[in-house]
Write a protein that holds these residues in place. Sequence first.
Motif, PDB file in Angstrom:
ATOM      1  N   GLU A  57       0.814  -1.218   0.000  1.00  0.00           N
ATOM      2  CA  GLU A  57       0.000   0.000   0.000  1.00  0.00           C
ATOM      3  C   GLU A  57       0.851   1.273   0.000  1.00  0.00           C
ATOM      4  N   LYS A  58       1.922   1.291   0.778  1.00  0.00           N
ATOM      5  CA  LYS A  58       2.784   2.484   0.837  1.00  0.00           C
ATOM      6  C   LYS A  58       3.445   2.744  -0.514  1.00  0.00           C
ATOM      7  N   PHE A  59       3.959   1.681  -1.129  1.00  0.00           N
ATOM      8  CA  PHE A  59       4.587   1.817  -2.440  1.00  0.00           C
ATOM      9  C   PHE A  59       3.573   2.319  -3.463  1.00  0.00           C
ATOM     10  N   LEU A  60       2.388   1.740  -3.445  1.00  0.00           N
ATOM     11  CA  LEU A  60       1.346   2.124  -4.392  1.00  0.00           C
ATOM     12  C   LEU A  60       0.934   3.579  -4.209  1.00  0.00           C
ATOM     13  N   ASN A  61       0.886   4.039  -2.954  1.00  0.00           N
ATOM     14  CA  ASN A  61       0.544   5.440  -2.690  1.00  0.00           C
ATOM     15  C   ASN A  61       1.569   6.386  -3.302  1.00  0.00           C
ATOM     16  N   VAL A  62       2.841   6.037  -3.229  1.00  0.00           N
ATOM     17  CA  VAL A  62       3.893   6.879  -3.807  1.00  0.00           C
ATOM     18  C   VAL A  62       3.800   6.863  -5.327  1.00  0.00           C
ATOM     19  N   ILE A  63       3.659   5.675  -5.904  1.00  0.00           N
ATOM     20  CA  ILE A  63       3.649   5.544  -7.369  1.00  0.00           C
ATOM     21  C   ILE A  63       2.413   6.203  -7.990  1.00  0.00           C
ATOM     22  N   SER A  64       1.295   6.169  -7.298  1.00  0.00           N
ATOM     23  CA  SER A  64       0.068   6.753  -7.859  1.00  0.00           C
ATOM     24  C   SER A  64      -0.153   8.201  -7.432  1.00  0.00           C
ATOM     25  N   ASN A  65       0.736   8.752  -6.610  1.00  0.00           N
ATOM     26  CA  ASN A  65       0.601  10.116  -6.118  1.00  0.00           C
ATOM     27  C   ASN A  65       0.979  11.109  -7.219  1.00  0.00           C
ATOM     28  N   PRO A  66       0.046  11.982  -7.614  1.00  0.00           N
ATOM     29  CA  PRO A  66       0.366  12.956  -8.671  1.00  0.00           C
ATOM     30  C   PRO A  66       1.361  14.027  -8.228  1.00  0.00           C
ATOM     31  N   ALA A  67       1.560  14.183  -6.920  1.00  0.00           N
ATOM     32  CA  ALA A  67       2.514  15.174  -6.421  1.00  0.00           C
ATOM     33  C   ALA A  67       3.963  14.707  -6.575  1.00  0.00           C
ATOM     34  N   VAL A  68       4.164  13.394  -6.744  1.00  0.00           N
ATOM     35  CA  VAL A  68       5.501  12.843  -6.955  1.00  0.00           C
ATOM     36  C   VAL A  68       5.785  12.884  -8.454  1.00  0.00           C
ATOM     37  N   SER A  69       6.930  13.450  -8.813  1.00  0.00           N
ATOM     38  CA  SER A  69       7.251  13.590 -10.236  1.00  0.00           C
ATOM     39  C   SER A  69       7.462  12.225 -10.887  1.00  0.00           C
ATOM     40  N   SER A  70       7.245  12.195 -12.178  1.00  0.00           N
ATOM     41  CA  SER A  70       7.445  10.969 -12.952  1.00  0.00           C
ATOM     42  C   SER A  70       8.895  10.498 -12.843  1.00  0.00           C
ATOM     43  N   GLN A  71       9.817  11.441 -12.835  1.00  0.00           N
ATOM     44  CA  GLN A  71      11.236  11.102 -12.720  1.00  0.00           C
ATOM     45  C   GLN A  71      11.532  10.452 -11.369  1.00  0.00           C
ATOM     46  N   ASP A  72      10.934  10.967 -10.293  1.00  0.00           N
ATOM     47  CA  ASP A  72      11.147  10.386  -8.961  1.00  0.00           C
ATOM     48  C   ASP A  72      10.565   8.971  -8.891  1.00  0.00           C
ATOM     49  N   LYS A  73       9.402   8.780  -9.485  1.00  0.00           N
ATOM     50  CA  LYS A  73       8.785   7.445  -9.512  1.00  0.00           C
ATOM     51  C   LYS A  73       9.687   6.464 -10.270  1.00  0.00           C
ATOM     52  N   THR A  74      10.197   6.920 -11.406  1.00  0.00           N
ATOM     53  CA  THR A  74      11.092   6.092 -12.207  1.00  0.00           C
ATOM     54  C   THR A  74      12.349   5.744 -11.421  1.00  0.00           C
ATOM     55  N   ASN A  75      12.905   6.720 -10.717  1.00  0.00           N
ATOM     56  CA  ASN A  75      14.117   6.484  -9.924  1.00  0.00           C
ATOM     57  C   ASN A  75      13.867   5.480  -8.799  1.00  0.00           C
ATOM     58  N   ILE A  76      12.689   5.519  -8.208  1.00  0.00           N
ATOM     59  CA  ILE A  76      12.345   4.559  -7.151  1.00  0.00           C
ATOM     60  C   ILE A  76      12.374   3.138  -7.713  1.00  0.00           C
ATOM     61  N   ILE A  77      11.783   2.963  -8.878  1.00  0.00           N
ATOM     62  CA  ILE A  77      11.730   1.636  -9.488  1.00  0.00           C
ATOM     63  C   ILE A  77      13.117   1.221  -9.984  1.00  0.00           C
TER      64      ILE A  77
END
Length: 177
Positions: free
Chosen positions: A39-59
């Motif tokens: 759930e925590k991971f999904l909240n970060v990945i689906s959060n529009p406030a987190v940039s696409s670049q940050d999401k990509t870097n997490i993965i």
Amino acid sequence: MSELIAKRYIKALKNDMDAKALENISEIFSGLALSFKDEKFLNVISNPAVSSQDKTNIILDAVKSAKSEKVNNFIKLLGENNRLNVIPSLSAALNKDIAQSTKTYTGVVYSDSDIDASVIKNLGDGLGKKYDSKITLDFVKSEFNGIKVDVEDLGIEINFSKSRINDQIIEHIAKAI
């Protein structure tokens, strides 16, 4: 919708890689798909406030140990196209595609009674011969009053309900009388 997108990406991967590389990528994406259940991971990945670049870097950090430039580039491509959310569908479709090409499938046996491992193995071997495949079955104890075998990727679902068998025996005896 995400299944169709996933299939397009898989088609591109298949054109660029051999079977062994696809199996390795499948393992990586299976691990990533499990992360999407957190759930925590999904909240970060689906959060529009987190940039696409940050999401990509997490993965990318999650797959760093694979040390694969192809995997990194593929994840960057998904991130650039805002498609990171298709990773679970991509993983499932890739596993299914590999299973079909290698004719290796997994299934589940459900029952409320314990079933010996050798019986489950024999059941898998028998189904494998019938469908010209290698089928591995796992046992899951459930509330099902009988035995149910499910090999989803082959579309096989077989069940033997104790109550249905008892009803058929009674019906057969009644007809014989």
